[in-house]
Design a protein around this motif. Sequence first.
Motif, mmCIF file in Angstrom:
data_model
loop_
_atom_site.group_PDB
_atom_site.id
_atom_site.type_symbol
_atom_site.label_atom_id
_atom_site.label_comp_id
_atom_site.label_asym_id
_atom_site.label_seq_id
_atom_site.Cartn_x
_atom_site.Cartn_y
_atom_site.Cartn_z
ATOM 1 N N ILE A 113 0.549 -1.165 -0.067
ATOM 2 C CA ILE A 113 -0.111 -0.369 0.108
ATOM 3 C C ILE A 113 0.619 1.146 0.365
ATOM 4 O O ILE A 113 1.700 1.268 0.386
ATOM 5 C CB ILE A 113 -1.069 0.169 1.189
ATOM 6 N N ASP B 34 -2.983 0.557 -3.728
ATOM 7 C CA ASP B 34 -2.967 -0.725 -2.836
ATOM 8 C C ASP B 34 -2.899 -2.411 -4.091
ATOM 9 O O ASP B 34 -3.899 -1.954 -5.027
ATOM 10 C CB ASP B 34 -3.529 -0.482 -1.679
ATOM 11 N N ALA C 255 -5.438 -1.764 3.960
ATOM 12 C CA ALA C 255 -6.034 -0.649 2.854
ATOM 13 C C ALA C 255 -7.444 -0.194 4.073
ATOM 14 O O ALA C 255 -8.257 0.116 3.453
ATOM 15 C CB ALA C 255 -6.523 -0.545 2.125
ATOM 16 N N VAL D 286 -5.434 6.418 1.078
ATOM 17 C CA VAL D 286 -4.438 5.761 -0.099
ATOM 18 C C VAL D 286 -4.161 5.745 -1.087
ATOM 19 O O VAL D 286 -5.324 6.394 -1.687
ATOM 20 C CB VAL D 286 -5.437 4.332 0.256
ATOM 21 N N ARG E 95 -7.524 -7.477 1.978
ATOM 22 C CA ARG E 95 -6.603 -6.918 2.555
ATOM 23 C C ARG E 95 -6.802 -6.432 3.502
ATOM 24 O O ARG E 95 -8.144 -6.243 4.403
ATOM 25 C CB ARG E 95 -7.110 -5.158 1.455
#
Length: 257
Positions: free
Chosen positions: A89, A100, A109, A97, A106
Motif C-alpha cells: 500500500i 494498493d 488499506a 491511500v 486487504r
Amino acid sequence: MSLVSGALLITLIIFSLSVFYFVNRVESAAWRGRQSEAAQNAAATVSGFILRVQDALTVISIVSSDQLAVESDELIALLQENKAILEIIRMDAAGNVVADAARDKRVLANLITIPQSQWYLQAKQGQTYVGDVQLSANDTPYLIMAIPSVDKGVVAARIQMDILWTVVNNIHFGESGEVVVINQAGNIIAHTNPEVVLTRQTLYGRPELSAILNAPNNIWSGAYKDFHNEEVVAATTRIPTTDWIVITELPQSEIGR
C-alpha cells in the motif's frame, strides 16, 4: 619402588587430565568458530530476504503518487515478482491511500485503523518499521514492514513469513543445529521449527537474552537450555539492515563427536 610407582601414576594421571583439558579446549574453540561462521552465514541469508523486500518498497516509495494513482499495475507487477509480499500500500502525506494491491483479503488499506497503526506512525516519522509475526484470518503468518516515501507519505507491505521460515529451515550446520531469529524484545521471528513461532515462545526474561543484548553488536556465544529443555551451545550475531538477531543452536551432546 612403591613410592616411585605411585609418583609415576600420579604424574600420568595429571598428564592425561592436562591433555584431555587441552584437547577439550581446542575442540570447544573450534566449534565456537564454526558456529560463529554459521551464525554469520545465517544472518547474511536472512538479510538477503529482508533486503529484497525493502528494495521493492523503496522502488514504490520513489514513484510519484500521481503516477501510482493512474497506473496501479506497477503494484500488481511487484506482487508477481516478489512472492514474499502479500499486500502493498502507498499513502500520501495526508494519510490517504494512493494505490494498493493484495493477493488475499486487504488488511492494511483500512482507513479507520491506519491513523492509529504503529507501522504508519513510525514510518510517518521517517523510520523503518518491522513488526512482529501475526496470523491472518486464514492462518497465514505475516509481518508488516513500512518505510517513508519521498513525498512524506508511507509505503507498507504485509510479508509472508512462511517463505522466510523456509529460508531458515534450509540453513544447515552440524547434525541437528537449529536457527532462531529474534527481535530486540526476544520475540521469535523465525525458527527451524515453525511451531516455536506459532506458539508465541519468547526469550523475554531469560538470562541469555540479556547477555545477547548487552554484547557488542549482539555477537555472543554461550550455553543454555533451549525450548526443548536440551543443553545447547549457541552463537549469535546481528542481522544487517535490521535490529533482528540470529542465533545458531547446537546440542551440547554433538560437540566433540
